[in-house]
Design a protein around this motif. Structure first.
Motif, PDB file in Angstrom:
ATOM      1  N   ASP A   1      62.389  35.353  35.802  1.00 54.57           N
ATOM      2  CA  ASP A   1      61.680  36.435  35.127  1.00 54.57           C
ATOM      3  C   ASP A   1      60.266  35.924  34.895  1.00 54.57           C
ATOM      4  O   ASP A   1      60.004  35.169  33.948  1.00 54.57           O
ATOM      5  CB  ASP A   1      62.384  36.771  33.808  1.00 54.57           C
TER       6      ASP A   1
ATOM      7  N   PHE B   1      58.461  50.855  40.886  1.00 53.10           N
ATOM      8  CA  PHE B   1      59.385  49.747  41.170  1.00 53.10           C
ATOM      9  C   PHE B   1      59.359  49.517  42.677  1.00 53.10           C
ATOM     10  O   PHE B   1      59.774  50.375  43.445  1.00 53.10           O
ATOM     11  CB  PHE B   1      60.779  50.147  40.689  1.00 53.10           C
TER      12      PHE B   1
ATOM     13  N   ARG C   1      65.436  49.899  30.795  1.00 53.08           N
ATOM     14  CA  ARG C   1      65.856  48.529  31.115  1.00 53.08           C
ATOM     15  C   ARG C   1      67.215  48.468  31.799  1.00 53.08           C
ATOM     16  O   ARG C   1      67.426  47.645  32.696  1.00 53.08           O
ATOM     17  CB  ARG C   1      65.821  47.646  29.865  1.00 53.08           C
TER      18      ARG C   1
ATOM     19  N   VAL D   1      59.570  50.528  30.491  1.00 54.09           N
ATOM     20  CA  VAL D   1      60.473  49.469  30.956  1.00 54.09           C
ATOM     21  C   VAL D   1      61.513  49.113  29.893  1.00 54.09           C
ATOM     22  O   VAL D   1      62.602  48.625  30.227  1.00 54.09           O
ATOM     23  CB  VAL D   1      59.708  48.212  31.410  1.00 54.09           C
TER      24      VAL D   1
ATOM     25  N   PHE E   1      61.338  38.321  39.556  1.00 58.50           N
ATOM     26  CA  PHE E   1      61.177  39.590  38.848  1.00 58.50           C
ATOM     27  C   PHE E   1      59.838  39.580  38.125  1.00 58.50           C
ATOM     28  O   PHE E   1      59.595  38.736  37.263  1.00 58.50           O
ATOM     29  CB  PHE E   1      62.332  39.755  37.865  1.00 58.50           C
TER      30      PHE E   1
ATOM     31  N   ILE F   1      57.252  45.530  39.318  1.00 56.30           N
ATOM     32  CA  ILE F   1      57.143  46.730  38.494  1.00 56.30           C
ATOM     33  C   ILE F   1      55.787  46.696  37.812  1.00 56.30           C
ATOM     34  O   ILE F   1      55.435  45.702  37.169  1.00 56.30           O
ATOM     35  CB  ILE F   1      58.264  46.805  37.448  1.00 56.30           C
ATOM     36  N   ASP F   2      55.026  47.763  37.988  1.00 61.49           N
ATOM     37  CA  ASP F   2      53.706  47.800  37.354  1.00 61.49           C
ATOM     38  C   ASP F   2      53.295  49.245  37.124  1.00 61.49           C
ATOM     39  O   ASP F   2      54.085  50.172  37.375  1.00 61.49           O
ATOM     40  CB  ASP F   2      52.672  47.043  38.185  1.00 61.49           C
TER      41      ASP F   2
ATOM     42  N   CYS G   1      57.630  42.119  35.994  1.00 58.51           N
ATOM     43  CA  CYS G   1      57.678  43.423  35.349  1.00 58.51           C
ATOM     44  C   CYS G   1      56.506  43.621  34.388  1.00 58.51           C
ATOM     45  O   CYS G   1      56.411  42.917  33.369  1.00 58.51           O
ATOM     46  CB  CYS G   1      59.002  43.573  34.611  1.00 58.51           C
ATOM     47  N   ASP G   2      55.637  44.563  34.711  1.00 59.50           N
ATOM     48  CA  ASP G   2      54.450  44.859  33.900  1.00 59.50           C
ATOM     49  C   ASP G   2      53.602  43.608  33.675  1.00 59.50           C
ATOM     50  O   ASP G   2      52.977  43.453  32.611  1.00 59.50           O
ATOM     51  CB  ASP G   2      54.850  45.466  32.541  1.00 59.50           C
TER      52      ASP G   2
ATOM     53  N   ASN H   1      55.175  54.014  35.523  1.00 63.60           N
ATOM     54  CA  ASN H   1      55.480  52.770  36.229  1.00 63.60           C
ATOM     55  C   ASN H   1      56.062  53.036  37.611  1.00 63.60           C
ATOM     56  O   ASN H   1      56.526  54.132  37.898  1.00 63.60           O
ATOM     57  CB  ASN H   1      56.488  51.928  35.433  1.00 63.60           C
TER      58      ASN H   1
ATOM     59  N   ILE I   1      66.778  49.429  35.375  1.00 59.35           N
ATOM     60  CA  ILE I   1      66.104  48.351  36.099  1.00 59.35           C
ATOM     61  C   ILE I   1      67.101  47.274  36.500  1.00 59.35           C
ATOM     62  O   ILE I   1      67.156  46.847  37.661  1.00 59.35           O
ATOM     63  CB  ILE I   1      64.977  47.755  35.242  1.00 59.35           C
TER      64      ILE I   1
END
Length: 237
Positions: A83, A231, A66, A62, A151, A182-183, A153-154, A229, A69
């Motif tokens: 976020d 998305f 970035r 990520v 958002f 996102i994971d 993310c992870d 990852n 993304i």
């Protein structure tokens, strides 16, 4: 200080503030889906620089991806984005630039030292459209209809109370607003041992949980930077 200012505003006029006071969060559910996964982040002696070295490196997908993304979020000037679990603040500046002076960025985390970092970053970079928020483990603590984009993310695999957290995210989003998840791919026999031990479930399970929380699946976006990852884009019903 920006964090203290918004805390005071929330206490004075909770109805009008986009940031909900801590007293508005429901009591923590009795059962965590992954007990202890956030223990190290809640350590009062947490070293922020240690996490910057872990998170902001080219070996992390990520971080490396970035720009891809941010492009795929399709943010517009005036958008309001949360976020959720912003970590070291990797996306704080690019989100601020993308939504412009008429937009807003809420950088959320359960880690007080991370939230303090967002405030310092916003001051140093002269970003006037950023609000750091210390959120709860089952409530993001934003007012209803206060954001256009959420958002994650992870971070979703760190949600100890995903149903409650997703409910608070859905409440904060405007109808038709987007949720980005996102994971890590978790595929037995394929994924790393770290992933299999750390991430509680795979993409299909996480997608089902989000859909059951009142979101419609829109698409999976393939990014060149991603191998481990994924998305996923959802829309709030």
């Amino acid at each position: 200080m920006r964090v203290l200012l918004f805390a005071l505003l929330a206490l004075i006029s909770l109805h009008f503030s986009p940031v909900m006071g801590q007293e508005s969060a429901p009591s923590t559910p009795a059962q965590s889906v992954k007990p202890g996964i956030n223990q190290k982040f809640l350590d009062p002696e947490l070293d922020v620089n240690e996490w910057i070295k872990r998170f902001e490196v080219e070996s992390r997908e990520v971080f490396r991806g970035r720009q891809q993304i941010v492009k795929q979020l399709k943010l517009s000037p005036g958008n309001r984005i949360a976020d959720v679990g912003a970590g070291t603040g990797l996306f704080l500046e690019p989100f601020s630039m993308a939504v412009g002076n008429k937009g807003w960025v809420y950088s959320l985390d359960i880690v007080p030292k991370f939230v303090e970092r967002y405030e310092k970053m916003a001051d140093i970079l002269n970003l006037t459209n950023v609000t750091p928020v210390l959120c709860g483990q089952n409530d993001i603590r934003l007012a209803p209809g206060s954001i256009d984009v959420a958002f994650i993310c992870d971070v979703y695999h760190h949600f100890e109370y995903p149903a409650a957290s997703l409910a608070s995210i859905r409440k904060a989003l405007v109808p038709g607003g987007q949720l980005i998840l996102i994971d890590f791919e978790r595929i037995p026999g394929t994924s790393r041992e770290w992933t299999l031990g750390h991430v509680r479930a795979g993409k299909e399970v996480f997608r089902k949980e989000v859909e059951e929380a009142g979101f419609e699946f829109v698409e999976e976006v393939k990014l060149p930077a991603f191998q481990e990852n994924y998305f996923l884009r959802f829309m709030r019903k």
